[in-house]
Design a protein around this motif. Sequence first.
Motif, mmCIF file in Angstrom:
data_model
loop_
_atom_site.group_PDB
_atom_site.id
_atom_site.type_symbol
_atom_site.label_atom_id
_atom_site.label_comp_id
_atom_site.label_asym_id
_atom_site.label_seq_id
_atom_site.Cartn_x
_atom_site.Cartn_y
_atom_site.Cartn_z
ATOM 1 N N SER A 1 0.820 -1.201 0.000
ATOM 2 C CA SER A 1 0.000 0.000 0.000
ATOM 3 C C SER A 1 0.860 1.259 0.000
ATOM 4 C CB SER A 1 -0.923 -0.002 1.222
ATOM 5 O OG SER A 1 -1.730 1.165 1.243
ATOM 6 N N PHE A 2 1.945 1.236 0.778
ATOM 7 C CA PHE A 2 2.840 2.390 0.837
ATOM 8 C C PHE A 2 3.480 2.647 -0.530
ATOM 9 C CE2 PHE A 2 7.016 4.322 1.722
ATOM 10 C CZ PHE A 2 6.609 5.445 2.409
ATOM 11 N N ALA A 3 3.897 1.574 -1.195
ATOM 12 C CA ALA A 3 4.477 1.723 -2.535
ATOM 13 C C ALA A 3 3.436 2.252 -3.515
ATOM 14 C CB ALA A 3 5.023 0.379 -3.014
ATOM 15 N N ALA A 4 2.197 1.740 -3.428
ATOM 16 C CA ALA A 4 1.143 2.176 -4.342
ATOM 17 C C ALA A 4 0.754 3.628 -4.093
ATOM 18 C CB ALA A 4 -0.076 1.272 -4.188
ATOM 19 N N GLU A 5 0.721 4.028 -2.817
ATOM 20 C CA GLU A 5 0.403 5.416 -2.494
ATOM 21 C C GLU A 5 1.402 6.368 -3.133
ATOM 22 O OE1 GLU A 5 0.672 8.429 1.355
ATOM 23 O OE2 GLU A 5 0.464 6.280 1.694
ATOM 24 N N ASN A 6 2.683 6.051 -3.011
ATOM 25 C CA ASN A 6 3.699 6.938 -3.574
ATOM 26 C C ASN A 6 3.753 6.864 -5.090
ATOM 27 O OD1 ASN A 6 5.459 8.364 -1.382
ATOM 28 N ND2 ASN A 6 4.998 6.339 -0.553
ATOM 29 N N ALA A 7 3.377 5.719 -5.654
ATOM 30 C CA ALA A 7 3.262 5.637 -7.115
ATOM 31 C C ALA A 7 2.132 6.533 -7.606
ATOM 32 C CB ALA A 7 3.013 4.189 -7.540
ATOM 33 N N ALA A 8 1.024 6.555 -6.859
ATOM 34 C CA ALA A 8 -0.093 7.436 -7.214
ATOM 35 C C ALA A 8 0.309 8.901 -7.078
ATOM 36 C CB ALA A 8 -1.295 7.133 -6.320
ATOM 37 N N ARG A 9 1.035 9.221 -6.006
ATOM 38 C CA ARG A 9 1.484 10.604 -5.810
ATOM 39 C C ARG A 9 2.474 11.019 -6.899
ATOM 40 N NH1 ARG A 9 2.577 10.141 -0.892
ATOM 41 N NH2 ARG A 9 0.630 11.039 -0.131
ATOM 42 N N LEU A 10 3.346 10.114 -7.284
ATOM 43 C CA LEU A 10 4.301 10.403 -8.356
ATOM 44 C C LEU A 10 3.572 10.699 -9.653
ATOM 45 C CD1 LEU A 10 7.184 10.514 -9.480
ATOM 46 C CD2 LEU A 10 7.088 8.020 -9.749
ATOM 47 N N SER A 11 2.553 9.903 -9.959
ATOM 48 C CA SER A 11 1.778 10.120 -11.179
ATOM 49 C C SER A 11 1.086 11.483 -11.161
ATOM 50 C CB SER A 11 0.737 9.007 -11.330
ATOM 51 O OG SER A 11 -0.071 9.216 -12.463
ATOM 52 N N VAL A 12 0.528 11.847 -10.005
ATOM 53 C CA VAL A 12 -0.141 13.144 -9.882
ATOM 54 C C VAL A 12 0.861 14.280 -10.039
ATOM 55 C CG1 VAL A 12 -1.337 14.665 -8.259
ATOM 56 C CG2 VAL A 12 -2.038 12.283 -8.469
ATOM 57 N N MET A 13 2.050 14.137 -9.469
ATOM 58 C CA MET A 13 3.049 15.190 -9.561
ATOM 59 C C MET A 13 3.608 15.333 -10.978
ATOM 60 S SD MET A 13 3.246 16.754 -6.697
ATOM 61 C CE MET A 13 1.464 16.479 -6.582
ATOM 62 N N VAL A 14 3.725 14.223 -11.699
ATOM 63 C CA VAL A 14 4.170 14.296 -13.096
ATOM 64 C C VAL A 14 3.147 15.073 -13.911
ATOM 65 C CG1 VAL A 14 4.541 12.933 -15.189
ATOM 66 C CG2 VAL A 14 5.592 12.217 -13.034
ATOM 67 N N SER A 15 1.868 14.784 -13.702
ATOM 68 C CA SER A 15 0.811 15.507 -14.403
ATOM 69 C C SER A 15 0.799 16.977 -13.996
ATOM 70 C CB SER A 15 -0.544 14.861 -14.092
ATOM 71 O OG SER A 15 -1.598 15.562 -14.717
ATOM 72 N N ALA A 16 1.000 17.246 -12.688
ATOM 73 C CA ALA A 16 1.020 18.632 -12.217
ATOM 74 C C ALA A 16 2.184 19.397 -12.832
ATOM 75 C CB ALA A 16 1.113 18.658 -10.691
ATOM 76 N N ARG A 17 3.338 18.733 -12.966
ATOM 77 C CA ARG A 17 4.500 19.398 -13.556
ATOM 78 C C ARG A 17 4.223 19.779 -15.014
ATOM 79 N NH1 ARG A 17 10.173 20.078 -13.344
ATOM 80 N NH2 ARG A 17 10.577 21.430 -15.122
ATOM 81 N N GLN A 18 3.548 18.927 -15.744
ATOM 82 C CA GLN A 18 3.207 19.240 -17.133
ATOM 83 C C GLN A 18 2.286 20.454 -17.197
ATOM 84 O OE1 GLN A 18 1.522 15.565 -18.549
ATOM 85 N NE2 GLN A 18 3.513 14.612 -18.913
ATOM 86 N N ASN A 19 1.289 20.494 -16.306
ATOM 87 C CA ASN A 19 0.372 21.637 -16.277
ATOM 88 C C ASN A 19 1.095 22.924 -15.890
ATOM 89 O OD1 ASN A 19 -1.767 19.941 -16.943
ATOM 90 N ND2 ASN A 19 -2.322 19.573 -14.810
ATOM 91 N N VAL A 20 2.008 22.809 -14.921
ATOM 92 C CA VAL A 20 2.777 23.987 -14.495
ATOM 93 C C VAL A 20 3.652 24.489 -15.635
ATOM 94 C CG1 VAL A 20 4.673 24.729 -13.008
ATOM 95 C CG2 VAL A 20 2.751 23.493 -12.026
ATOM 96 N N ASP A 21 4.298 23.567 -16.347
ATOM 97 C CA ASP A 21 5.149 23.973 -17.472
ATOM 98 C C ASP A 21 4.335 24.685 -18.551
ATOM 99 O OD1 ASP A 21 7.392 22.978 -16.285
ATOM 100 O OD2 ASP A 21 7.423 21.090 -17.395
ATOM 101 N N GLU A 22 3.142 24.178 -18.818
ATOM 102 C CA GLU A 22 2.286 24.815 -19.830
ATOM 103 C C GLU A 22 1.884 26.225 -19.381
ATOM 104 O OE1 GLU A 22 -0.999 22.229 -20.456
ATOM 105 O OE2 GLU A 22 0.195 20.646 -21.423
ATOM 106 N N LYS A 23 1.519 26.354 -18.115
ATOM 107 C CA LYS A 23 1.122 27.671 -17.615
ATOM 108 C C LYS A 23 2.306 28.625 -17.600
ATOM 109 C CE LYS A 23 -2.012 30.384 -16.067
ATOM 110 N NZ LYS A 23 -3.161 30.739 -16.920
ATOM 111 N N LEU A 24 3.478 28.124 -17.236
ATOM 112 C CA LEU A 24 4.675 28.974 -17.253
ATOM 113 C C LEU A 24 4.983 29.460 -18.661
ATOM 114 C CD1 LEU A 24 7.299 27.438 -14.790
ATOM 115 C CD2 LEU A 24 6.361 29.751 -14.778
ATOM 116 N N ALA A 25 4.841 28.570 -19.631
ATOM 117 C CA ALA A 25 5.104 28.958 -21.020
ATOM 118 C C ALA A 25 4.153 30.065 -21.448
ATOM 119 C CB ALA A 25 4.958 27.740 -21.937
ATOM 120 N N GLU A 26 2.896 29.988 -21.042
ATOM 121 C CA GLU A 26 1.928 31.030 -21.378
ATOM 122 C C GLU A 26 2.300 32.355 -20.727
ATOM 123 O OE1 GLU A 26 -1.883 29.696 -20.171
ATOM 124 O OE2 GLU A 26 -1.934 27.979 -21.543
#
Length: 290
Positions: free
Chosen positions: A230-255
């Motif tokens: 469960s601990f590994a899965a929780e951090n895998a889920a958090r990693l996935s969310v942060m990767v998606s958040a980084r993409q959104n942040v990069d797009e907003k920064l570019a704008e």
Amino acid sequence: MTERLAEVTARRQSIDGLRQVVDAMRSLAAVRQQQAGAALPGIRAYAGVIAGALARAVSLLEEPPARWPATNGTGDGHAALLTILFTAEHGFVGGFAERLLAAAGEEAGELWIVGSRGQVLAEERGIPVGWSAAMATHTDAVLATCRLVAGAIDERARSGALRGLQVIYARTGTGSGTIRREALLPVDLGRLDGHPNRPAPLTNLEPRRLVERLVDEYLFAQIALAAMESFAAENAARLSVMVSARQNVDEKLAELVAAERRLRQEDITNEVIELSAGAFRPAARPRGRA
């Protein structure tokens, strides 16, 4: 225009600071997932050894049972099926806790939750929780959490109010992972591999007492495996969310960077136009004498 430029610049700096936070959380989640993944093979091996020892110990009994309940209800009508749900302690995990809580369903019996996020969700949805504890936030604390859970189970078992036990947890895999539901008590002894062709083990304990102790150890091993998964899965889920958040942040920064450049260029252009207009403005003629 200058005020608008200052506003866009301030926002760009704020988003850039957010990007650094996202990067830190992404790195931390990746490290913790790797640490949990490195610990899992050892826990699986430990659980396998205990399962094999339990199967061989059962073979020493005069009439080996098919199932071994650690304790039965006392007949007072209060014996319950317990479901231990491992969820996340912190947020930024997407729908991780929601999917786990939904998996418990109405057949969970008495629900025990490990993880603050699951506790909050259960409270918001009016789902009663019989017992709760914080989930580990780093790999070294997982076993301490398991000892806390095992202690609570032992206390319930001694009271005679335990009919059965199951765990629900997430396991890393493709996509968003999988949710596992596993029955721990009563122990299905027929599923254990005790290598029956080997010679009977030498023991110093009476067989029934030996089986009781190994059942406790087997239970702890399975809880430890579920918690680390469960601990590994929780951090895998958090990693996935942060990767998606980084993409959104990069797009907003570019704008914002593009808007900042455009506004700066417009300011420069306006200043040049004003200076040019001032340079070609005809000078005032001096007044003649009366």
